[in-house]
Write a protein that holds these residues in place. Structure first.
Motif, PDB file in Angstrom:
ATOM      1  N   PHE A 109     -40.721  56.938  49.905  1.00 29.00           N
ATOM      2  CA  PHE A 109     -41.403  56.925  48.618  1.00 29.00           C
ATOM      3  C   PHE A 109     -42.431  58.042  48.578  1.00 29.00           C
ATOM      4  O   PHE A 109     -43.083  58.346  49.572  1.00 29.00           O
ATOM      5  CB  PHE A 109     -42.070  55.570  48.364  1.00 29.00           C
ATOM      6  CG  PHE A 109     -41.080  54.462  48.217  1.00 29.00           C
ATOM      7  CD1 PHE A 109     -40.222  54.421  47.138  1.00 29.00           C
ATOM      8  CD2 PHE A 109     -40.985  53.487  49.185  1.00 29.00           C
ATOM      9  CE1 PHE A 109     -39.283  53.405  47.010  1.00 29.00           C
ATOM     10  CE2 PHE A 109     -40.059  52.463  49.064  1.00 29.00           C
ATOM     11  CZ  PHE A 109     -39.204  52.432  47.981  1.00 29.00           C
ATOM     12  N   LEU A 110     -42.573  58.650  47.428  1.00 27.34           N
ATOM     13  CA  LEU A 110     -43.524  59.738  47.252  1.00 27.34           C
ATOM     14  C   LEU A 110     -44.871  59.174  46.819  1.00 27.34           C
ATOM     15  O   LEU A 110     -44.934  58.323  45.940  1.00 27.34           O
ATOM     16  CB  LEU A 110     -43.014  60.726  46.200  1.00 27.34           C
ATOM     17  CG  LEU A 110     -41.665  61.370  46.494  1.00 27.34           C
ATOM     18  CD1 LEU A 110     -41.257  62.282  45.345  1.00 27.34           C
ATOM     19  CD2 LEU A 110     -41.690  62.127  47.793  1.00 27.34           C
ATOM     20  N   TYR A 111     -45.932  59.647  47.439  1.00 29.41           N
ATOM     21  CA  TYR A 111     -47.287  59.210  47.136  1.00 29.41           C
ATOM     22  C   TYR A 111     -48.149  60.405  46.812  1.00 29.41           C
ATOM     23  O   TYR A 111     -47.949  61.478  47.372  1.00 29.41           O
ATOM     24  CB  TYR A 111     -47.892  58.448  48.333  1.00 29.41           C
ATOM     25  CG  TYR A 111     -47.208  57.148  48.565  1.00 29.41           C
ATOM     26  CD1 TYR A 111     -47.616  56.014  47.885  1.00 29.41           C
ATOM     27  CD2 TYR A 111     -46.117  57.060  49.410  1.00 29.41           C
ATOM     28  CE1 TYR A 111     -46.958  54.813  48.054  1.00 29.41           C
ATOM     29  CE2 TYR A 111     -45.452  55.864  49.589  1.00 29.41           C
ATOM     30  CZ  TYR A 111     -45.879  54.745  48.911  1.00 29.41           C
ATOM     31  OH  TYR A 111     -45.214  53.554  49.068  1.00 29.41           O
ATOM     32  N   ARG A 112     -49.109  60.198  45.947  1.00 29.32           N
ATOM     33  CA  ARG A 112     -50.042  61.267  45.615  1.00 29.32           C
ATOM     34  C   ARG A 112     -50.839  61.632  46.862  1.00 29.32           C
ATOM     35  O   ARG A 112     -51.329  60.782  47.565  1.00 29.32           O
ATOM     36  CB  ARG A 112     -50.989  60.822  44.514  1.00 29.32           C
ATOM     37  CG  ARG A 112     -50.265  60.494  43.240  1.00 29.32           C
ATOM     38  CD  ARG A 112     -51.061  60.929  42.038  1.00 29.32           C
ATOM     39  NE  ARG A 112     -50.369  60.552  40.824  1.00 29.32           N
ATOM     40  CZ  ARG A 112     -49.364  61.228  40.295  1.00 29.32           C
ATOM     41  NH1 ARG A 112     -48.940  62.308  40.877  1.00 29.32           N
ATOM     42  NH2 ARG A 112     -48.770  60.822  39.198  1.00 29.32           N
ATOM     43  N   SER A 113     -50.934  62.917  47.115  1.00 33.26           N
ATOM     44  CA  SER A 113     -51.607  63.364  48.328  1.00 33.26           C
ATOM     45  C   SER A 113     -53.041  63.789  48.079  1.00 33.26           C
ATOM     46  O   SER A 113     -53.785  64.030  49.019  1.00 33.26           O
ATOM     47  CB  SER A 113     -50.835  64.527  48.948  1.00 33.26           C
ATOM     48  OG  SER A 113     -50.845  65.626  48.056  1.00 33.26           O
ATOM     49  N   GLY A 114     -53.433  63.937  46.831  1.00 34.98           N
ATOM     50  CA  GLY A 114     -54.767  64.418  46.529  1.00 34.98           C
ATOM     51  C   GLY A 114     -54.860  65.931  46.610  1.00 34.98           C
ATOM     52  O   GLY A 114     -55.921  66.508  46.433  1.00 34.98           O
ATOM     53  N   GLU A 115     -53.735  66.604  46.884  1.00 33.22           N
ATOM     54  CA  GLU A 115     -53.705  68.056  47.014  1.00 33.22           C
ATOM     55  C   GLU A 115     -52.894  68.651  45.864  1.00 33.22           C
ATOM     56  O   GLU A 115     -51.749  69.017  46.029  1.00 33.22           O
ATOM     57  CB  GLU A 115     -53.086  68.454  48.351  1.00 33.22           C
ATOM     58  CG  GLU A 115     -53.835  67.915  49.537  1.00 33.22           C
ATOM     59  CD  GLU A 115     -53.067  68.103  50.829  1.00 33.22           C
ATOM     60  OE1 GLU A 115     -52.063  68.840  50.841  1.00 33.22           O
ATOM     61  OE2 GLU A 115     -53.470  67.499  51.824  1.00 33.22           O
ATOM     62  N   GLY A 116     -53.481  68.693  44.696  1.00 27.85           N
ATOM     63  CA  GLY A 116     -52.788  69.263  43.553  1.00 27.85           C
ATOM     64  C   GLY A 116     -51.801  68.285  42.948  1.00 27.85           C
ATOM     65  O   GLY A 116     -51.927  67.078  43.076  1.00 27.85           O
ATOM     66  N   ASP A 117     -50.782  68.826  42.295  1.00 28.68           N
ATOM     67  CA  ASP A 117     -49.823  67.993  41.581  1.00 28.68           C
ATOM     68  C   ASP A 117     -48.685  67.486  42.452  1.00 28.68           C
ATOM     69  O   ASP A 117     -48.020  66.525  42.105  1.00 28.68           O
ATOM     70  CB  ASP A 117     -49.214  68.788  40.413  1.00 28.68           C
ATOM     71  CG  ASP A 117     -50.246  69.104  39.347  1.00 28.68           C
ATOM     72  OD1 ASP A 117     -51.226  68.341  39.247  1.00 28.68           O
ATOM     73  OD2 ASP A 117     -50.069  70.099  38.638  1.00 28.68           O
ATOM     74  N   LEU A 118     -48.414  68.152  43.567  1.00 25.07           N
ATOM     75  CA  LEU A 118     -47.285  67.756  44.401  1.00 25.07           C
ATOM     76  C   LEU A 118     -47.639  66.575  45.287  1.00 25.07           C
ATOM     77  O   LEU A 118     -48.697  66.544  45.908  1.00 25.07           O
ATOM     78  CB  LEU A 118     -46.828  68.923  45.282  1.00 25.07           C
ATOM     79  CG  LEU A 118     -46.275  70.139  44.569  1.00 25.07           C
ATOM     80  CD1 LEU A 118     -45.883  71.204  45.577  1.00 25.07           C
ATOM     81  CD2 LEU A 118     -45.095  69.770  43.703  1.00 25.07           C
ATOM     82  N   PRO A 119     -46.756  65.595  45.354  1.00 23.35           N
ATOM     83  CA  PRO A 119     -47.006  64.469  46.257  1.00 23.35           C
ATOM     84  C   PRO A 119     -46.731  64.855  47.707  1.00 23.35           C
ATOM     85  O   PRO A 119     -46.109  65.875  47.977  1.00 23.35           O
ATOM     86  CB  PRO A 119     -46.002  63.418  45.778  1.00 23.35           C
ATOM     87  CG  PRO A 119     -44.908  64.197  45.151  1.00 23.35           C
ATOM     88  CD  PRO A 119     -45.547  65.440  44.573  1.00 23.35           C
ATOM     89  N   ALA A 120     -47.230  64.039  48.618  1.00 25.28           N
ATOM     90  CA  ALA A 120     -46.923  64.235  50.035  1.00 25.28           C
ATOM     91  C   ALA A 120     -45.433  63.994  50.220  1.00 25.28           C
ATOM     92  O   ALA A 120     -44.898  62.980  49.756  1.00 25.28           O
ATOM     93  CB  ALA A 120     -47.739  63.264  50.879  1.00 25.28           C
ATOM     94  N   LEU A 121     -44.748  64.919  50.872  1.00 24.79           N
ATOM     95  CA  LEU A 121     -43.293  64.815  51.011  1.00 24.79           C
ATOM     96  C   LEU A 121     -42.919  64.147  52.335  1.00 24.79           C
ATOM     97  O   LEU A 121     -43.588  64.342  53.343  1.00 24.79           O
ATOM     98  CB  LEU A 121     -42.659  66.198  50.947  1.00 24.79           C
ATOM     99  CG  LEU A 121     -42.927  67.002  49.690  1.00 24.79           C
ATOM    100  CD1 LEU A 121     -42.235  68.348  49.757  1.00 24.79           C
ATOM    101  CD2 LEU A 121     -42.496  66.258  48.451  1.00 24.79           C
ATOM    102  N   PRO A 122     -41.812  63.403  52.334  1.00 18.93           N
ATOM    103  CA  PRO A 122     -41.379  62.753  53.570  1.00 18.93           C
ATOM    104  C   PRO A 122     -40.599  63.666  54.517  1.00 18.93           C
ATOM    105  O   PRO A 122     -39.899  63.193  55.387  1.00 18.93           O
ATOM    106  CB  PRO A 122     -40.507  61.603  53.064  1.00 18.93           C
ATOM    107  CG  PRO A 122     -39.965  62.071  51.775  1.00 18.93           C
ATOM    108  CD  PRO A 122     -41.027  62.961  51.182  1.00 18.93           C
TER     109      PRO A 122
END
Length: 174
Positions: A109-122
């Protein structure tokens, strides 16, 4: 936002058709530059792209029924590729890699990483090592710098497969 059946079929087929040869070409160049055997890259590139599309479907901003239909379309694409390439084991390889990659990431599952618009990738460094290990039959490893380059390459292709499926990142990891 749901997909229409025609749009979904075309999108999934296009993502697969565009990304498998491109990832293969770029991975071959990286492996050859580091003196690694490239014979096992074709199936591994296909399995990675198919897994990436699967993750995109799982995270798509749509209904469960729509996801279920999209998964069936993905299974059809896997069968078509296997028939076209004469590789009856591609379906089994794809399913095996889906399970193995779960050992290299927290989840799909993709979660917001707090680093811009891209989520943290698996897609992780452990996942990149798995890719190399499986592509070379466990006979070789990439140097650290090349492994980082491979990770960036895998992340780029992962995102190019996921983003068009309009993912809906979750707010936080449970």
């Amino acid at each position: 936002m749901g997909f229409t059946l025609v749009r979904r079929q075309g999108l999934i087929a296009r993502l697969i058709a565009e990304n498998i040869p491109e990832l293969h070409r770029e991975a071959v160049a990286l492996f050859e530059a580091n003196g690694l055997d490239t014979r096992g890259l074709g199936p591994e590139c296909a399995a990675f792209i198919l897994w990436s599309v699967h993750v995109g479907i799982v995270n798509a901003r749509t209904s469960e029924l729509d996801r279920w239909i999209a998964e069936r379309l993905l299974e059809k694409q896997v069968s078509r590729i296997a028939k076209r390439e004469g590789d009856a084991g591609l379906d089994a390889l794809y399913r095996l890699r889906c399970g193995q990659v779960l050992a290299t990431t927290r989840n799909i599952f993709l979660y917001r990483s707090g680093e811009g618009d891209l989520p943290a990738l698996p897609v992780t460094l452990a996942g990149a090592r798995l890719f190399v290990r499986q592509a070379t039959g466990g006979r070789a490893a990439l140097p650290a710098g090349a492994l980082t380059s491979l990770l960036e390459l895998l992340k780029a292709h992962f995102w190019s497969c996921v983003k068009p499926l309009e993912p809906s990142p979750r707010a936080a990891f449970p």
